[in-house]
Design an enzyme around this catalytic site. Structure first.
Site, short mmCIF file in Angstrom:
data_model
loop_
_atom_site.label_atom_id
_atom_site.label_comp_id
_atom_site.label_asym_id
_atom_site.label_seq_id
_atom_site.Cartn_x
_atom_site.Cartn_y
_atom_site.Cartn_z
N LEU A 46 -3.15 7.84 -7.90
CA LEU A 46 -2.84 8.33 -6.56
C LEU A 46 -1.43 8.88 -6.46
O LEU A 46 -1.14 9.71 -5.60
CB LEU A 46 -3.03 7.21 -5.53
CG LEU A 46 -4.44 6.63 -5.40
CD1 LEU A 46 -4.43 5.44 -4.44
CD2 LEU A 46 -5.41 7.70 -4.91
N GLY A 47 -0.53 8.40 -7.31
CA GLY A 47 0.85 8.87 -7.26
C GLY A 47 1.67 8.23 -8.35
O GLY A 47 1.28 7.22 -8.95
N GLY A 49 5.97 7.48 -9.56
CA GLY A 49 7.40 7.55 -9.30
C GLY A 49 8.19 7.24 -10.55
O GLY A 49 7.64 7.17 -11.65
N SER A 52 7.23 3.35 -11.09
CA SER A 52 5.92 2.80 -10.74
C SER A 52 4.87 3.89 -10.66
O SER A 52 5.18 5.08 -10.52
CB SER A 52 5.99 2.08 -9.39
OG SER A 52 6.27 2.99 -8.35
N LYS A 69 -0.38 -0.89 -7.23
CA LYS A 69 0.92 -0.33 -7.61
C LYS A 69 1.40 -1.05 -8.86
O LYS A 69 1.61 -2.26 -8.85
CB LYS A 69 1.93 -0.50 -6.47
CG LYS A 69 3.25 0.21 -6.70
CD LYS A 69 4.13 0.10 -5.45
CE LYS A 69 5.41 0.91 -5.60
NZ LYS A 69 6.24 0.85 -4.37
N ASP A 162 12.44 0.94 8.10
CA ASP A 162 12.23 2.19 7.36
C ASP A 162 11.01 2.92 7.89
O ASP A 162 10.19 3.43 7.12
CB ASP A 162 12.09 1.89 5.87
CG ASP A 162 12.19 3.15 5.00
OD1 ASP A 162 12.79 4.14 5.46
OD2 ASP A 162 11.65 3.15 3.88
#
Length: 491
Positions: A46-47, A49, A52, A69, A162
């Site tokens: 899904l993504g 970084g 991670s 994650k 945040d």
């Protein structure tokens, strides 16, 4: 413009991470040291970084889809592990339909794995950049969801710190989607003192557009969340797809900071001709420079802008009425059985992801504080003609004995457990990777982190009558059924 509380509530101080007393996680979040690949099947990334990756996975036994994650420990900074635990501790205290659920954290020598609810609708920010217009009625619905969740957090003494469109995700695609808050990694606990001492400031690397004026001088509190709500509301209504700018946009950090500190919000452009005065007035109040003059989240929910947002009516479908009948008659004589039922409810895809039960809970929650009071239960079920004993309901459903029915407790009580316990997948949820067709005491220790080992051992011994250190599914089913008491409720 409606009254936004003439006397704003006092601002609280934030406690640093180290103020949390311990790392034990409660309710439905558990920590385990196992191989996640033995439990979950990887479906797609899904993504990704710098330290991670996030994957969509499926539980091999139950079919539940989750987001996982994967965090490389070698890439973490010195205090990153504390931040991860901080998020777990914060989320273990939150139980609200508009806050994304985290189910467990898996700790291995090389990685942390955080398993959370899969929200397929995507980020609010993505929706803002792809949709040419979010009409005001829909924006009102979305804001109501967010403010209700933040009000719940603040009532629990927690500030998010945040809030931004990237940290708000839709549970499903389409107009009927609900927004949920994610990423509590920088959140903090509030204390009773009125003095600011937590000097955090605004790092130059953060998305400065959502920062409140007080953050630039190191003062962070729950009213900083209110400012962020104002920025988000502005972005929803300004036709962001075309305008593409938050309210205090500038090209550099310094220029943006100067606008946030010194300029009032402006409503320029034709798009604002189609936005109601009550919406613009609310944005102005949320974006007041002085945090003490901003309304509390609880006051925002009473604003006149939300008058157009009709409170959810109690669904009267057959399935909803049956769920309420189950709720009214739920009774288990075992504290540990109730805790296991709660764990199962939050892990089972047909219970945890049931949007009808979410709507039912919100409809009963008249004051939108994220929990059901005895009076709200009496009023809601009385409206449908239920004849109930509220003292008995609270005794049986209020598992943690806080005087209210929380969201996960509501999910437990609305189920037909005698029917559910006939299905094998219910027991698969409770089994660890080392179990075959039996349970050992370690299975229950991993799913009941809020209990001490003596309580769990006593529970296990009560069922393990032959003392072989194992419990079969049939033995556990028999025990669960023996704790349930059928109560006939008329309506």
């Amino acid at each position: 413009m409606g009254n936004l509380c003439s006397n704003p509530e006092p601002i609280a101080q934030l406690s640093p991470i180290s103020s949390f007393p311990n790392r034990s996680l409660s309710k439905t979040i558990v920590k385990r040291q196992i191989n996640p690949k033995s439990i979950y099947r990887n479906l797609k990334m899904l993504g990704k970084g710098s330290y991670s990756s996030v994957y969509l996975v499926e539980n091999k036994k139950t079919g539940s889809k989750r987001a996982i994650k994967e965090i490389r420990k070698s890439a973490l900074k010195k205090n990153a592990e504390e931040i991860i635990y901080n998020e777990m501790i914060i989320l273990s205290q939150l139980d609200h339909p508009n806050i994304a659920k985290i189910f467990e954290i898996i700790d291995t020598p090389s990685f942390f794995y955080i398993i959370s609810e899969y929200l397929e609708g995507g980020e609010l920010f993505q929706r803002l950049t792809e949709v040419d217009h979010i009409d005001e009625n829909l924006a009102c619905k979305y804001m109501f969801d967010i403010v209700a969740a933040i009000n719940y957090c603040h009532s629990k003494g927690i500030a998010h710190k945040d809030l931004k469109p990237e940290n708000l995700m839709f549970d499903i695609l389409g107009r009927n989607a609900a927004l949920k808050i994610i990423d509590f990694g920088t959140s903090a606990k509030l204390t009773d003192t009125l003095i600011f001492t937590n000097h955090i400031g605004v790092p130059r690397t953060m998305r400065v557009y959502y920062a409140s004026p007080e953050q630039f001088i190191g003062h962070v509190n729950e009213k900083s969340d209110i400012w962020s709500l104002g920025v988000i509301m502005y972005m929803m209504l300004c036709n962001f797809y075309i305008a593409g700018k938050p309210p205090f946009y500038a090209k550099t950090f310094e220029e943006t900071a100067d606008k946030i500190l010194n300029q009032d919000v402006e409503f320029k452009g034709e798009v604002w001709n189609n936005v109601s005065n009550s919406a613009q007035n609310l944005i102005e109040k949320l974006l007041r420079k002085d945090p003490e003059s901003r309304p509390s989240a609880n006051c925002i929910l009473t604003d006149s802008w939300f008058n157009s947002f009709t409170h959810i009516k109690i669904p009267k479908s057959q399935s909803s009425l049956q769920a309420l009948k189950n709720f009214s008659g739920f009774q288990s004589e075992s504290k540990i059985a109730k805790l296991l039922f709660r764990y199962i409810s939050c892990q089972h895809k047909d219970i945890a992801d049931n949007s009808e039960l979410t709507r039912l809970f919100k409809a009963l929650d008249k004051n939108t504080d994220g929990k059901l009071s005895p009076q709200e239960i009496l009023d809601g079920l009385g409206e449908l003609g239920f004849n109930i004993n509220i003292q008995e309901i609270m005794k049986n459903v209020d598992i943690d004995k806080n005087g209210f029915v929380d969201y996960s407790e509501f999910l437990v009580a609305t189920q037909n457990w005698k029917k559910l316990l006939a299905h094998r997948e219910i027991y698969e949820i409770l089994k660890s990777e080392t179990s075959e067709n039996t349970f050992n005491v370690e299975d229950f220790k991993s799913t009941l982190p809020m209990l001490d080992n003596n309580e769990i051992t006593e529970f296990f011994s009560e069922i393990d009558t032959d003392r072989d250190g194992k419990i079969t599914m049939e033995e556990l089913k028999k025990h669960f059924l023996s704790t349930l008491v059928q109560t006939n409720i008329s309506y």
